[in-house]
Design a protein around this motif. Structure first.
Motif, short mmCIF file in Angstrom:
data_model
loop_
_atom_site.label_atom_id
_atom_site.label_comp_id
_atom_site.label_asym_id
_atom_site.label_seq_id
_atom_site.Cartn_x
_atom_site.Cartn_y
_atom_site.Cartn_z
N ILE A 1 0.86 -1.20 0.10
CA ILE A 1 0.04 -0.09 0.08
C ILE A 1 0.79 1.23 -0.02
N ALA A 2 0.26 2.33 -0.49
CA ALA A 2 1.12 3.55 -0.35
C ALA A 2 1.29 3.93 1.09
N THR A 3 2.53 4.21 1.36
CA THR A 3 2.95 4.48 2.89
C THR A 3 2.00 5.75 3.35
N PRO A 4 1.34 5.40 4.46
CA PRO A 4 0.17 6.35 4.94
C PRO A 4 0.96 7.50 5.34
N LYS A 5 0.16 8.78 5.04
CA LYS A 5 0.55 10.03 5.72
C LYS A 5 -0.40 10.47 6.52
N HIS A 6 0.06 11.32 7.57
CA HIS A 6 -0.75 11.85 8.61
C HIS A 6 -1.93 12.46 7.92
N ILE A 7 -3.10 12.37 8.39
CA ILE A 7 -4.30 12.93 7.90
C ILE A 7 -4.31 14.40 7.79
N ALA A 8 -3.59 14.99 8.69
CA ALA A 8 -3.31 16.62 8.43
C ALA A 8 -2.59 17.00 7.35
N ASP A 9 -1.79 16.19 6.69
CA ASP A 9 -0.83 16.41 5.63
C ASP A 9 -1.10 16.16 4.51
N VAL A 10 -2.43 15.32 4.24
CA VAL A 10 -2.77 15.00 3.02
C VAL A 10 -3.77 16.03 2.27
N SER A 11 -3.67 15.79 1.05
CA SER A 11 -4.60 17.04 0.36
C SER A 11 -5.90 16.87 0.34
N GLU A 12 -6.67 17.83 0.04
CA GLU A 12 -8.04 18.00 -0.02
C GLU A 12 -8.50 16.89 -1.02
N GLU A 13 -7.83 16.81 -2.16
CA GLU A 13 -8.33 15.95 -3.34
C GLU A 13 -8.14 14.32 -2.90
N THR A 14 -7.06 14.15 -2.07
CA THR A 14 -6.87 12.86 -1.65
C THR A 14 -8.00 12.57 -0.75
N LEU A 15 -8.56 13.43 0.06
CA LEU A 15 -9.29 13.08 1.26
C LEU A 15 -10.77 12.80 0.34
N LYS A 16 -10.95 13.64 -0.84
CA LYS A 16 -12.13 13.65 -1.47
C LYS A 16 -12.15 12.08 -2.12
N SER A 17 -11.17 11.63 -2.50
CA SER A 17 -10.96 10.29 -3.26
C SER A 17 -11.35 9.01 -2.30
N GLY B 1 -13.68 9.62 0.09
CA GLY B 1 -15.16 10.02 0.45
C GLY B 1 -15.14 10.98 1.42
N ILE B 2 -14.08 11.80 1.60
CA ILE B 2 -14.29 12.92 2.59
C ILE B 2 -14.26 14.30 1.89
N ASP B 3 -15.39 15.20 1.47
CA ASP B 3 -15.40 16.16 0.98
C ASP B 3 -15.30 17.35 1.74
N ILE B 4 -14.07 18.00 1.88
CA ILE B 4 -13.75 18.78 3.04
C ILE B 4 -13.17 20.02 2.45
N ASP B 5 -13.36 21.23 3.14
CA ASP B 5 -12.73 22.42 2.86
C ASP B 5 -11.29 22.66 3.71
N LEU B 6 -10.41 22.31 3.62
CA LEU B 6 -9.10 22.14 4.47
C LEU B 6 -8.87 23.58 4.88
N ASN B 7 -8.99 24.40 4.20
CA ASN B 7 -8.67 25.69 4.75
C ASN B 7 -9.56 26.40 5.93
#
Lengths: 250, 465
Positions: B216-232, B234-240
């Motif tokens: 699997i891709a080496t996991p990154k801390h949730i606070a460091d991943v992009s909006e697009e990744t979170l969307k992929s 299933g988390i549609d979020i405005d990180l700003n």
């Protein structure tokens, strides 16, 4: 299965898929993956008929016999239990040992080399086998633990990412994974074989052989000067007899 | 009992980092004990059930989060590793003897002649040219003999493994692949296709590869991943809009609390002797999880064989289990080109390295979406399977090289005989006549230098005389 068309997957630019926001500013994949034709995964082409025929024929007379032999299976299991390490390197060394053995034997049996020079030449050849063998094992061990393993993971990671980011069908993905599994398994062997061959075929003649030659020449010179000294001493003691010997040698 | 330490996000950012077991973790302050960190950051101790259950007596090690930050250095070699040329070289490695001869040819026909020609020689240039061509001839002979004498055998061995494996005797197949359900291959007179063979666990398809586990891709801390990744995932979020907030407080664009799928949520666990590793909450082994969260009632995490979402998990005292989302890591190839084997915390004793290791899993299940963490695990790779695989490897290598080994004496003699002929008839080159022992026997790849050695001996003999 048509896998040729699949190579066009790189037209699906990852720039669409990879985020451009803050988290990715330090990770420039949008510019490095999937935008160049060389980033397409390669699959094995159709084998040419001649090689396929060779494969089939030698499978019958050799391959199937090897795999179907209980004795060879038992031998392989016993060798595996001995935990010998990487067989690729051992086989390369075994091959080199046989070749060097043949050269040493031929040197010792040669009619064209003078008897007194044979031991020095044979020892030189043996040293030209022993020094690089020890060196190659050492270098391989050092590199395997640090660099090769790291490269192997890198290779797997790059390919995993490429496969994941491409819009492959299930079959294409399965094929890509199969190819990656085969290639990843061969990665460390390639690195080891390159180290051994470079040491045997480049470092040995360029560095080791001149060094052993110098030692050999020094030993020869010392041996000969000793003999000369003995001759001179003998000549002093028995001038008539030594004159005869020198004449014979000339 | 095994010592396991959970990792916790204590909101300390921008500190020095140190590498541990392929992941990077912040050092110094994160190794302070929990209460000290709370004091430093003036934060109230979180009410998370497992956090409060961690014993701070004895060894204190808290890892805030695993940092997997891609750098330019990590991307080095990408072009080479992803090139078709490199793949072709690796493909050729199935014929190891030919690759060895190929590398030897590159050395003998390029590198060594270049060095010989560039090295200032006491002798004339013609001798240097002779030595170079001599080296090239030896490279030519080794490639020719490898391709003609050994490649067909290696090809036959490979063909048998790829196409004839299903016809191998059952007892040998069983020894080669202990994971194979031998009854699934059919009777000897009507063997089934390999794709229909089943695994001994009765769940999976049979898979013969153990070297390439599910990664699997080496996991990154949730606070460091992009909006697009979170969307992929299933988390549609405005990180700003979420800046400065704890992940526990994050809400999606509709104002709902984020609910990543269990398989996408990774926790980092530091275990003595194993370093820090990441485990998916979907796949983490029950017993391992029980040790990570001692207060968790492990019987509440699954129902009818299916793992429940963490908000349905209960503590031993019956209270609701609370997971700190600030500890969550997300795996996505959108974020990194680095991959790690998928592990669950189950262990095997590695015979080779004489140490315990985490088990990895085969890739025998089709992945629906390679960008996501797989829903199912493949066959667990047990030590028994790896032992059999080691024997299979030895068999393939031993008998792949055997023709080369057997023909070596002949090849060595042929090299001695062929090279002078090649030099004379193909390259039209002759050594300067002053050499007496021109036919001195040479060792592999060092013909030129050893001829020189015999020349020197001959010259010295003359001088003495």
């Amino acid at each position: 299965m048509n896998i040729q068309g699949f190579n066009n997957y790189n037209n699906i630019l990852l720039t669409k898929q990879v985020s451009k926001n803050k988290a990715n500013t330090d990770f420039p994949y949008s510019n490095t993956v999937g935008t160049s034709p060389q980033n397409s995964p390669s699959f094995k082409r159709k084998e040419n008929k001649f090689w396929e025929w060779i494969g089939k024929s030698f499978s019958k007379i050799y391959g199937e016999k090897v795999y179907n032999s209980t004795a060879l299976q038992t031998l392989s299991e016993k060798l595996a239990k001995m935990n010998l390490g990487d067989m690729t390197t051992h086989m390369a060394v075994l091959g080199s040992t046989i070749t060097s053995g043949v050269y040493v034997t031929k040197t010792l049996k040669s009619d064209k080399i003078e008897e007194e020079n044979k031991p020095a030449l044979a020892a030189n050849q043996a040293a030209c086998w022993a020094i690089p063998t020890v060196g190659a094992y050492w270098v391989d061990k050092k590199l395997k633990g640090k660099i090769f393993k790291k490269w192997e993971y890198k290779y797997a990671g790059f390919n995993d990412q490429r496969n994941a980011m491409s819009n492959m069908t299930k079959d294409q993905l399965k094929e890509a994974e199969k190819q990656l599994a085969l290639r990843k398994g061969l990665f460390r062997s390639l690195a080891s074989i390159t180290v051994f061959t470079l040491i045997y075929r480049f470092i040995t003649p360029v560095v080791v052989t001149p060094f052993t030659n110098k030692i050999g020449n020094y030993l020869n010179e010392r041996k000969k000067s000793k003999a000369l000294l003995q001759q001179q001493n003998a000549a002093k003691a028995e001038p008539i007899q030594s004159d005869k010997k020198i004449n014979m040698a000339a | 009992m095994m010592k396991i330490h959970t990792t916790q996000n204590l909101n300390s950012m921008g500190r020095k980092q140190q590498s541990t077991n392929n992941v990077t973790i912040p050092n110094d302050e994160i190794r302070l004990n929990y209460s000290e960190q709370m004091r430093l950051h003036n934060l109230p101790a979180q009410q998370d059930s497992y956090e409060s259950s961690i014993s701070f007596k004895g060894k204190k090690e808290i890892v805030q989060k695993v940092v997997n930050k891609a750098t330019e250095k990590e991307l080095k070699g990408k072009k080479i590793f992803l090139s078709r040329f490199f793949d072709k070289i690796l493909d050729a490695m199935e014929y190891e003897t030919c690759v060895q001869a190929g590398v030897a040819a590159i050395v003998c026909m390029g590198l060594r002649p270049a060095v010989i020609m560039l090295t200032p020689s006491k002798k004339n240039k013609k001798d240097n040219a002779y030595a170079s061509v001599h080296s090239m001839a030896s490279g030519l002979v080794s490639v020719f003999t490898a391709v003609v004498l050994t490649a067909p055998f290696a090809k036959g061995l490979k063909y048998a493994k790829e196409h004839k494996l299903q016809y191998i005797k059952k007892d040998i197949l069983k020894r080669m692949y202990p994971n194979l359900d031998i009854n699934s291959i059919g009777p000897d007179n009507a063997r089934k296709a390999r794709s229909e063979w089943r695994d001994i666990d009765g769940i999976h398809k049979f898979h013969s590869d153990f070297k390439n586990p599910r990664r699997i891709a080496t996991p990154k801390h949730i606070a460091d991943v992009s909006e697009e990744t979170l969307k992929s995932i299933g988390i549609d979020i405005d990180l700003n809009a979420m800046k400065g907030k704890s992940v526990n407080e994050w809400v999606d664009k509709k104002g709902n609390k984020i609910k990543p799928e269990l398989r996408d949520m990774f926790i980092a666990v530091k275990e003595d002797g194993f370093g820090t590793n990441l485990f998916s909450l979907q796949h983490i082994d029950k017993d391992f999880l029980a040790e990570v969260y001692p207060n968790l009632d492990i019987n509440t995490i699954s129902k009818d064989g299916k793992r429940l979402y963490y908000d349905q998990w209960k503590n031993k005292d019956g209270s609701k289990f609370v997971l700190d989302l600030d500890n969550i890591h997300i795996s996505s190839y959108r974020e990194t080109a680095s991959s790690i084997p998928l592990i669950t915390g189950r262990k095997r004793f590695d015979v080779k390295d004489k140490t315990e290791k985490y088990c990895s899993y085969q890739t025998n299940d089709e992945v629906e979406n390679p960008l996501r963490v797989p829903e199912k695990l493949g066959t667990e790779i047990k030590q028994e399977y790896l032992n059999a695989d080691a024997a299979n490897d030895i068999k393939a290598k031993l008998f792949g090289w055997m023709p080369d080994i057997v023909t070596r004496p002949f090849m060595a003699s042929a090299t001695i005989a062929l090279i002078p002929w090649i030099m004379t008839h193909i390259f039209h080159m002759k050594k300067t006549p002053k050499v007496e022992n021109k036919d001195a026997v040479n060792s592999s790849g060092s013909q030129t230098q050893e001829t020189t050695a015999s020349e020197k001996v001959a010259a010295e003999r003359k001088e003495v005389a």
